[in-house]
Design a protein around this motif. Structure first.
Motif, PDB file in Angstrom:
ATOM      1  N   MET A  61      11.995   0.257 -20.353  1.00  0.00           N
ATOM      2  CA  MET A  61      13.034   0.725 -19.589  1.00  0.00           C
ATOM      3  C   MET A  61      12.689   1.774 -18.420  1.00  0.00           C
ATOM      4  O   MET A  61      13.720   2.573 -18.226  1.00  0.00           O
ATOM      5  N   SER A  62      11.507   1.804 -18.014  1.00  0.00           N
ATOM      6  CA  SER A  62      11.163   2.898 -16.906  1.00  0.00           C
ATOM      7  C   SER A  62      11.964   2.489 -15.895  1.00  0.00           C
ATOM      8  O   SER A  62      12.539   1.443 -15.478  1.00  0.00           O
ATOM      9  N   GLY A  63      12.425   3.744 -15.373  1.00  0.00           N
ATOM     10  CA  GLY A  63      13.103   3.670 -14.062  1.00  0.00           C
ATOM     11  C   GLY A  63      14.848   4.016 -14.323  1.00  0.00           C
ATOM     12  O   GLY A  63      15.343   4.029 -13.361  1.00  0.00           O
ATOM     13  N   LEU A  64      15.016   3.736 -15.742  1.00  0.00           N
ATOM     14  CA  LEU A  64      16.573   3.875 -15.988  1.00  0.00           C
ATOM     15  C   LEU A  64      16.738   5.241 -16.583  1.00  0.00           C
ATOM     16  O   LEU A  64      15.706   5.820 -17.111  1.00  0.00           O
ATOM     17  N   ASP A  65      18.070   5.575 -16.129  1.00  0.00           N
ATOM     18  CA  ASP A  65      18.252   6.924 -16.615  1.00  0.00           C
ATOM     19  C   ASP A  65      18.480   7.213 -18.125  1.00  0.00           C
ATOM     20  O   ASP A  65      18.925   6.111 -18.713  1.00  0.00           O
ATOM     21  N   GLU A  66      17.969   8.298 -18.555  1.00  0.00           N
ATOM     22  CA  GLU A  66      17.968   8.231 -19.976  1.00  0.00           C
ATOM     23  C   GLU A  66      19.235   8.139 -20.796  1.00  0.00           C
ATOM     24  O   GLU A  66      19.318   7.578 -21.827  1.00  0.00           O
ATOM     25  N   GLY A  67      20.147   8.696 -19.967  1.00  0.00           N
ATOM     26  CA  GLY A  67      21.572   8.735 -20.592  1.00  0.00           C
ATOM     27  C   GLY A  67      22.497   7.613 -19.882  1.00  0.00           C
ATOM     28  O   GLY A  67      23.645   7.504 -20.099  1.00  0.00           O
ATOM     29  N   ALA A  68      21.779   6.643 -19.423  1.00  0.00           N
ATOM     30  CA  ALA A  68      22.629   5.322 -18.770  1.00  0.00           C
ATOM     31  C   ALA A  68      23.408   4.781 -19.681  1.00  0.00           C
ATOM     32  O   ALA A  68      24.699   4.170 -19.103  1.00  0.00           O
ATOM     33  N   LEU A  97      20.198  -0.344 -30.941  1.00  0.00           N
ATOM     34  CA  LEU A  97      20.847   0.979 -31.066  1.00  0.00           C
ATOM     35  C   LEU A  97      20.799   1.969 -29.987  1.00  0.00           C
ATOM     36  O   LEU A  97      21.661   2.667 -29.706  1.00  0.00           O
ATOM     37  N   ALA A  98      19.682   1.881 -29.308  1.00  0.00           N
ATOM     38  CA  ALA A  98      19.424   2.835 -27.970  1.00  0.00           C
ATOM     39  C   ALA A  98      20.331   2.593 -27.168  1.00  0.00           C
ATOM     40  O   ALA A  98      20.723   3.226 -26.190  1.00  0.00           O
ATOM     41  N   LEU A  99      20.805   1.187 -26.741  1.00  0.00           N
ATOM     42  CA  LEU A  99      21.625   0.801 -25.968  1.00  0.00           C
ATOM     43  C   LEU A  99      23.029   0.813 -26.079  1.00  0.00           C
ATOM     44  O   LEU A  99      23.924   0.381 -25.371  1.00  0.00           O
ATOM     45  N   SER A 100      23.447   1.136 -27.458  1.00  0.00           N
ATOM     46  CA  SER A 100      24.738   1.328 -27.642  1.00  0.00           C
ATOM     47  C   SER A 100      25.406   2.503 -27.434  1.00  0.00           C
ATOM     48  O   SER A 100      24.693   3.501 -27.335  1.00  0.00           O
ATOM     49  N   PRO A 101      26.633   2.645 -26.863  1.00  0.00           N
ATOM     50  CA  PRO A 101      27.148   3.759 -26.425  1.00  0.00           C
ATOM     51  C   PRO A 101      27.340   4.717 -27.560  1.00  0.00           C
ATOM     52  O   PRO A 101      27.560   4.419 -28.596  1.00  0.00           O
ATOM     53  N   LYS A 102      27.590   6.145 -27.091  1.00  0.00           N
ATOM     54  CA  LYS A 102      27.605   7.186 -28.164  1.00  0.00           C
ATOM     55  C   LYS A 102      28.813   6.802 -28.864  1.00  0.00           C
ATOM     56  O   LYS A 102      28.812   7.411 -30.145  1.00  0.00           O
ATOM     57  N   SER A 103      29.745   6.400 -28.383  1.00  0.00           N
ATOM     58  CA  SER A 103      31.266   6.242 -29.092  1.00  0.00           C
ATOM     59  C   SER A 103      30.914   5.437 -30.375  1.00  0.00           C
ATOM     60  O   SER A 103      31.783   5.091 -31.277  1.00  0.00           O
ATOM     61  N   ALA A 104      30.163   4.497 -30.350  1.00  0.00           N
ATOM     62  CA  ALA A 104      29.633   3.381 -31.511  1.00  0.00           C
ATOM     63  C   ALA A 104      29.374   4.060 -32.575  1.00  0.00           C
ATOM     64  O   ALA A 104      29.546   3.664 -33.572  1.00  0.00           O
TER      65      ALA A 104
END
Length: 443
Positions: free
Chosen positions: A1-8, A134-141
């Motif tokens: 996922m290089s180049g993507l914002d960590e909190g995207a 899980l890393a791609l799931s939003p915080k609200s999940a």
């Protein structure tokens, strides 16, 4: 996922779409022969789409689909509109994540169904990609702890497909004509299909292909066309009277596509048919690839169907009786990709349009419409609008959990559906299954 914002991916952004590549976690398995492992490319394509719905479910729900091997370039799995339609089929999902092999080229390609993925391999996939999901799931999940990722399956009856032609229409955009082999009740059947890139999950037209390669125009295979034709039973007495008086019954068809309905009405039931199609390239495809006949009793006008019927309704009537058509059949899908698969368009469900259509019908006449409602409220609104213009409404359930056929008549037909079979009904039963005629329901 290089180049993507960590909190995207921490927050949901309605309709946001992100795609990227990711190292294949099954690299050792991918080194085996392709037939041994579903995910075989060194890099995987990952696509993330957030639901357009606001507010999202609470807590948010993430789900994943494993892209079928060999279908990576199909518009369903390679375009934003395809992803959106997959997501809208599961309205409770906040974020849909697709994982598949990295396509080797950007365009749809021939497909042959691979060996089905077994339960052990599917379990291996789910276990291997869960950390990524899980890393791609939003915080609200995570509101109630570690979320459970839903795994969805995509299945259809396509055994293999071959691209016949791709072309671009001035209105509908890029389209695809393909020959497919389907497995139906354990038997193979060959069909030609028309699909539009803007609505990749929706087959616009399909017809049966005979062993010699000819098109079979005397048989309807599209799920909702047979129920639409079955609705003719409600005005069979009127149609029989027209035939006995020496007239051909006539129909106006809004939406031509490949022309399967027009061809059937003319060839099997002797109708004089007028079609309205917004894109002249689609008409050309119908003639060249789907066998739409060129004869004096099938004419096609190009232009916006809704505007055309309003203009036609405003003109003086010069036909042999009031109105111009015995039947109007409507097969218009929505142009709004954000609504998902939906029919008819919102523009059609307006009282002035329905009044114009009513003006074009003889007495007794009928309007038959294919409906794919995006919601119950849409269907209820449509029924309410029809009730204000037509005398009676009937419904036919197509039986695929998606389509309904709505039949509106200009004058009450009473018990017409239970009368003794006229010559027209007898002919109707010879060319379509009587099952749909038996389940016409007044609403």
């Amino acid at each position: 996922m290089s180049g993507l914002d960590e909190g995207a991916f921490e927050t949901l952004v309605p309709s946001r779409f992100i795609t990227f590549t990711f190292p294949n976690p099954f690299a050792s398995a991918a080194d085996r022969p392709r037939s041994r492992h579903h995910l075989h490319t060194p890099l995987l394509r990952v696509a993330v789409l957030d639901s357009p719905a606001q507010p999202p479910p609470d807590p948010a729900v993430s789900a994943a689909i494993l892209v079928p091997a060999g279908r990576e370039t199909d518009w369903i799995f390679s375009t934003v509109s395809g992803h959106l339609q997959l997501l809208l089929n599961s309205p409770h999902i906040s974020r849909l994540i697709l994982v598949g092999n990295l396509p080797s080229h950007p365009h749809p390609s021939p497909f042959t169904r691979p060996i089905p993925i077994d339960s052990a391999q599917l379990s291996e996939f789910e276990k291997g990609v869960t950390p990524l999901l899980l890393a791609l799931s939003p915080k609200s999940a995570f509101a109630n702890g570690l979320p459970e990722i839903g795994f969805l399956c995509y299945e259809d009856d396509v055994v293999r497909s071959v691209i016949v032609e791709t072309c671009v229409g001035g209105f509908v955009g890029e389209m695809l004509i393909e020959d497919v082999e389907l497995e139906i009740d354990g038997e193979s059947e060959f069909r030609r299909r028309l699909r539009f890139k803007r609505m990749p999950n929706l087959v616009q037209t399909q017809i049966r292909i005979l062993p010699g390669g000819d098109t079979d125009l005397g048989f309807l295979v599209h799920p909702y066309l047979t129920p639409m034709v079955a609705g003719l039973k409600l005005v069979s007495s009127h149609l029989e009277g027209r035939i006995r008086a020496g007239f051909k019954p006539n129909a106006l068809c809004l939406g031509v596509g490949g022309g399967a309905l027009l061809s059937f009405l003319n060839i099997q039931l002797g109708f004089d048919v007028t079609g309205m199609e917004v894109d002249e390239v689609v008409v050309s495809v119908a003639r060249r690839r789907f066998g739409l006949p060129e004869n004096p009793f099938i004419r096609v006008w190009t232009g916006d169907g809704i505007k055309l019927i309003e203009e036609l309704a405003a003109q003086p009537c010069n036909s042999e009786s009031d109105g111009r058509f015995d039947v109007i059949m409507v097969d218009l899908d929505s142009n709004d990709e954000g609504m998902g698969t939906m029919a008819p368009s919102m523009e059609f469900v307006q009282k002035p349009v329905l009044l114009a259509a009513r003006t074009l019908l003889r007495e007794p006449g009928m309007l038959v419409i294919n409906v794919i409602p995006p919601s119950r409220s849409f269907y209820e609104k449509l029924v309410l609008e029809f009730r204000q213009v037509f005398q009676e409404l009937y419904e036919i359930d197509v039986g695929n959990a998606e389509n309904f056929v709505l039949v509106a008549v200009t004058t009450p037909v009473g018990m017409a559906s239970t009368e003794s079979d006229s010559a027209f009904v007898t002919r109707l039963k010879q060319v379509i299954s009587g099952a749909y005629m038996d389940c016409i329901r007044k609403i």
